[in-house]
Design a protein around this motif. Structure first.
Motif, PDB file in Angstrom:
ATOM      1  N   ARG A  45       0.820  -1.122   0.001  1.00 52.02           N
ATOM      2  CA  ARG A  45       0.003   0.007   0.156  1.00 52.02           C
ATOM      3  C   ARG A  45       0.990   1.138  -0.227  1.00 52.02           C
ATOM      4  NH1 ARG A  45      -3.274  -3.079   4.389  1.00 52.02           N
ATOM      5  NH2 ARG A  45      -4.827  -4.127   2.802  1.00 52.02           N
ATOM      6  N   TYR A  46       1.980   1.336   0.680  1.00 54.70           N
ATOM      7  CA  TYR A  46       2.631   2.474   0.754  1.00 54.70           C
ATOM      8  C   TYR A  46       4.229   2.547   0.493  1.00 54.70           C
ATOM      9  CZ  TYR A  46      -0.990   2.869   4.355  1.00 54.70           C
ATOM     10  OH  TYR A  46      -2.283   2.460   5.153  1.00 54.70           O
ATOM     11  N   GLY A  47       4.535   1.544  -0.729  1.00 57.23           N
ATOM     12  CA  GLY A  47       5.832   1.285  -0.900  1.00 57.23           C
ATOM     13  C   GLY A  47       6.383   2.341  -1.819  1.00 57.23           C
ATOM     14  N   TYR A  48       5.572   3.187  -2.639  1.00 54.36           N
ATOM     15  CA  TYR A  48       6.021   4.269  -3.278  1.00 54.36           C
ATOM     16  C   TYR A  48       6.552   5.406  -2.640  1.00 54.36           C
ATOM     17  CZ  TYR A  48       3.581   2.479  -7.400  1.00 54.36           C
ATOM     18  OH  TYR A  48       3.395   1.714  -8.696  1.00 54.36           O
ATOM     19  N   TRP A  49       6.240   5.658  -1.443  1.00 50.38           N
ATOM     20  CA  TRP A  49       6.760   6.794  -0.599  1.00 50.38           C
ATOM     21  C   TRP A  49       7.199   6.564   0.748  1.00 50.38           C
ATOM     22  CZ3 TRP A  49       3.852   8.090   3.847  1.00 50.38           C
ATOM     23  CH2 TRP A  49       2.520   7.575   3.939  1.00 50.38           C
ATOM     24  N   GLN A  50       6.893   5.472   1.403  1.00 48.49           N
ATOM     25  CA  GLN A  50       7.214   5.221   2.799  1.00 48.49           C
ATOM     26  C   GLN A  50       8.091   3.835   2.816  1.00 48.49           C
ATOM     27  OE1 GLN A  50       3.784   4.501   5.501  1.00 48.49           O
ATOM     28  NE2 GLN A  50       5.041   3.226   6.842  1.00 48.49           N
ATOM     29  N   PRO A  51       9.597   4.223   3.186  1.00 47.65           N
ATOM     30  CA  PRO A  51      10.580   3.022   3.271  1.00 47.65           C
ATOM     31  C   PRO A  51      10.120   2.028   4.220  1.00 47.65           C
ATOM     32  CG  PRO A  51      11.663   5.249   3.480  1.00 47.65           C
ATOM     33  CD  PRO A  51       9.929   5.666   3.623  1.00 47.65           C
ATOM     34  N   SER A  52      10.263   0.879   3.806  1.00 42.79           N
ATOM     35  CA  SER A  52      10.196  -0.328   4.669  1.00 42.79           C
ATOM     36  C   SER A  52      11.416  -1.029   5.392  1.00 42.79           C
ATOM     37  CB  SER A  52       9.510  -1.469   3.765  1.00 42.79           C
ATOM     38  OG  SER A  52       9.205  -2.583   4.608  1.00 42.79           O
ATOM     39  N   HIS A  53      11.355  -1.253   6.383  1.00 39.89           N
ATOM     40  CA  HIS A  53      12.571  -2.073   7.025  1.00 39.89           C
ATOM     41  C   HIS A  53      12.487  -3.404   6.857  1.00 39.89           C
ATOM     42  CE1 HIS A  53      15.903  -2.165   9.789  1.00 39.89           C
ATOM     43  NE2 HIS A  53      15.593  -3.332  10.280  1.00 39.89           N
ATOM     44  N   PHE A  54      13.663  -3.807   6.211  1.00 39.03           N
ATOM     45  CA  PHE A  54      14.036  -5.016   5.930  1.00 39.03           C
ATOM     46  C   PHE A  54      15.194  -5.674   6.855  1.00 39.03           C
ATOM     47  CE2 PHE A  54      12.098  -3.835   2.004  1.00 39.03           C
ATOM     48  CZ  PHE A  54      11.774  -4.887   1.398  1.00 39.03           C
ATOM     49  N   ALA A  55      14.870  -6.574   7.584  1.00 39.02           N
ATOM     50  CA  ALA A  55      15.608  -7.080   8.654  1.00 39.02           C
ATOM     51  C   ALA A  55      16.330  -8.344   8.310  1.00 39.02           C
ATOM     52  CB  ALA A  55      14.952  -7.147  10.273  1.00 39.02           C
ATOM     53  N   PHE A  56      17.202  -8.041   7.306  1.00 39.11           N
ATOM     54  CA  PHE A  56      17.778  -9.292   6.563  1.00 39.11           C
ATOM     55  C   PHE A  56      18.713 -10.116   7.529  1.00 39.11           C
ATOM     56  CE2 PHE A  56      17.443  -6.266   2.922  1.00 39.11           C
ATOM     57  CZ  PHE A  56      16.620  -7.125   2.158  1.00 39.11           C
ATOM     58  N   THR A  57      18.869 -11.460   7.426  1.00 40.01           N
ATOM     59  CA  THR A  57      19.724 -12.592   8.280  1.00 40.01           C
ATOM     60  C   THR A  57      20.892 -12.496   7.614  1.00 40.01           C
ATOM     61  OG1 THR A  57      18.638 -14.532   7.264  1.00 40.01           O
ATOM     62  CG2 THR A  57      17.594 -13.744   9.094  1.00 40.01           C
ATOM     63  N   HIS A  58      21.198 -12.559   6.437  1.00 38.70           N
ATOM     64  CA  HIS A  58      22.375 -12.700   5.676  1.00 38.70           C
ATOM     65  C   HIS A  58      23.180 -11.358   5.264  1.00 38.70           C
ATOM     66  CE1 HIS A  58      21.397 -16.898   6.350  1.00 38.70           C
ATOM     67  NE2 HIS A  58      20.534 -16.771   5.543  1.00 38.70           N
ATOM     68  N   ARG A  59      22.551 -10.402   5.585  1.00 35.47           N
ATOM     69  CA  ARG A  59      23.277  -9.156   5.166  1.00 35.47           C
ATOM     70  C   ARG A  59      22.771  -8.034   6.028  1.00 35.47           C
ATOM     71  NH1 ARG A  59      20.321  -7.054  -0.033  1.00 35.47           N
ATOM     72  NH2 ARG A  59      18.723  -8.769  -0.190  1.00 35.47           N
ATOM     73  N   GLU A  60      23.339  -6.851   5.909  1.00 35.53           N
ATOM     74  CA  GLU A  60      23.035  -5.331   6.582  1.00 35.53           C
ATOM     75  C   GLU A  60      21.614  -5.627   6.467  1.00 35.53           C
ATOM     76  OE1 GLU A  60      24.440  -1.171   7.188  1.00 35.53           O
ATOM     77  OE2 GLU A  60      25.805  -2.582   6.758  1.00 35.53           O
ATOM     78  N   ALA A  61      20.668  -4.992   7.561  1.00 38.16           N
ATOM     79  CA  ALA A  61      19.473  -4.452   7.286  1.00 38.16           C
ATOM     80  C   ALA A  61      19.423  -3.265   6.569  1.00 38.16           C
ATOM     81  CB  ALA A  61      18.795  -4.128   8.778  1.00 38.16           C
ATOM     82  N   ALA A  62      18.078  -2.721   6.140  1.00 34.26           N
ATOM     83  CA  ALA A  62      18.092  -1.835   5.036  1.00 34.26           C
ATOM     84  C   ALA A  62      16.807  -1.142   5.040  1.00 34.26           C
ATOM     85  CB  ALA A  62      18.412  -2.329   3.572  1.00 34.26           C
ATOM     86  N   ASP A  63      16.524   0.134   4.929  1.00 32.69           N
ATOM     87  CA  ASP A  63      15.239   0.738   4.775  1.00 32.69           C
ATOM     88  C   ASP A  63      15.069   1.182   3.557  1.00 32.69           C
ATOM     89  OD1 ASP A  63      14.472   0.540   7.474  1.00 32.69           O
ATOM     90  OD2 ASP A  63      15.737   2.252   7.920  1.00 32.69           O
ATOM     91  N   VAL A  64      14.187   0.383   2.648  1.00 34.78           N
ATOM     92  CA  VAL A  64      14.177   1.047   1.038  1.00 34.78           C
ATOM     93  C   VAL A  64      12.687   1.030   0.916  1.00 34.78           C
ATOM     94  CG1 VAL A  64      15.954  -0.308   0.826  1.00 34.78           C
ATOM     95  CG2 VAL A  64      13.834  -1.805   0.680  1.00 34.78           C
ATOM     96  N   LEU A  65      12.395   1.777  -0.356  1.00 32.60           N
ATOM     97  CA  LEU A  65      11.103   1.883  -0.763  1.00 32.60           C
ATOM     98  C   LEU A  65      10.885   0.485  -1.675  1.00 32.60           C
ATOM     99  CD1 LEU A  65      11.258   5.604  -2.163  1.00 32.60           C
ATOM    100  CD2 LEU A  65      10.128   4.676  -0.168  1.00 32.60           C
ATOM    101  N   THR A  66       9.367   0.305  -1.930  1.00 36.00           N
ATOM    102  CA  THR A  66       9.114  -0.742  -2.542  1.00 36.00           C
ATOM    103  C   THR A  66       7.985  -0.359  -3.617  1.00 36.00           C
ATOM    104  OG1 THR A  66       7.383  -1.450  -0.912  1.00 36.00           O
ATOM    105  CG2 THR A  66       9.734  -2.470  -0.950  1.00 36.00           C
ATOM    106  N   PRO A  67       8.228   0.345  -4.634  1.00 29.69           N
ATOM    107  CA  PRO A  67       7.327   0.669  -5.579  1.00 29.69           C
ATOM    108  C   PRO A  67       6.760  -0.372  -6.593  1.00 29.69           C
ATOM    109  CG  PRO A  67       9.567   1.486  -6.229  1.00 29.69           C
ATOM    110  CD  PRO A  67       9.562   0.620  -5.131  1.00 29.69           C
TER     111      PRO A  67
END
Length: 104
Positions: A45-67
């Motif tokens: 619903r909000y991926g175009y403008w609101q970053p989502s937090h990805f708590a990856f287990t095998h690499r560094e976590a990231a906050d990214v947009l998901t358009p």
């Protein structure tokens, strides 16, 4: 949210037909089924403008947009980070836009 298990879950998110299939290094950690359900809804619903937090287990976590997340998006959940051969549950959007959880 009635009946949503508390405990650690591990999942592979797929954004739908506009995204490539997830790879094992894309595995994320969720604190509960409710959190995973919420993340799927927010990314859709909000991926175009609101970053989502990805708590990856095998690499560094990231906050990214998901358009461009499609209605065929899903998170495939596993009970452990080591056993991703067969999923335990699948979170996806229902026909009226609600988020559903089904056992595999």
């Amino acid at each position: 949210m009635r009946g949503l298990s508390v405990g650690r879950w591990y999942g592979l998110w797929h954004g739908g037909n506009g995204y490539g299939p997830p790879q094992p290094e894309d595995l994320e950690e969720f604190t509960s089924l409710a959190e995973a359900r919420h993340k799927l809804a927010d990314r859709h619903r909000y991926g175009y403008w609101q970053p989502s937090h990805f708590a990856f287990t095998h690499r560094e976590a990231a906050d990214v947009l998901t358009p461009c997340v499609g209605e065929d998006c899903e998170i495939t959940l596993y009970g452990s980070a080591d056993g991703i051969d067969y999923p335990d549950r699948r979170i996806f959007l229902g026909p009226r836009g609600g988020v559903r959880i089904k056992r595999c």
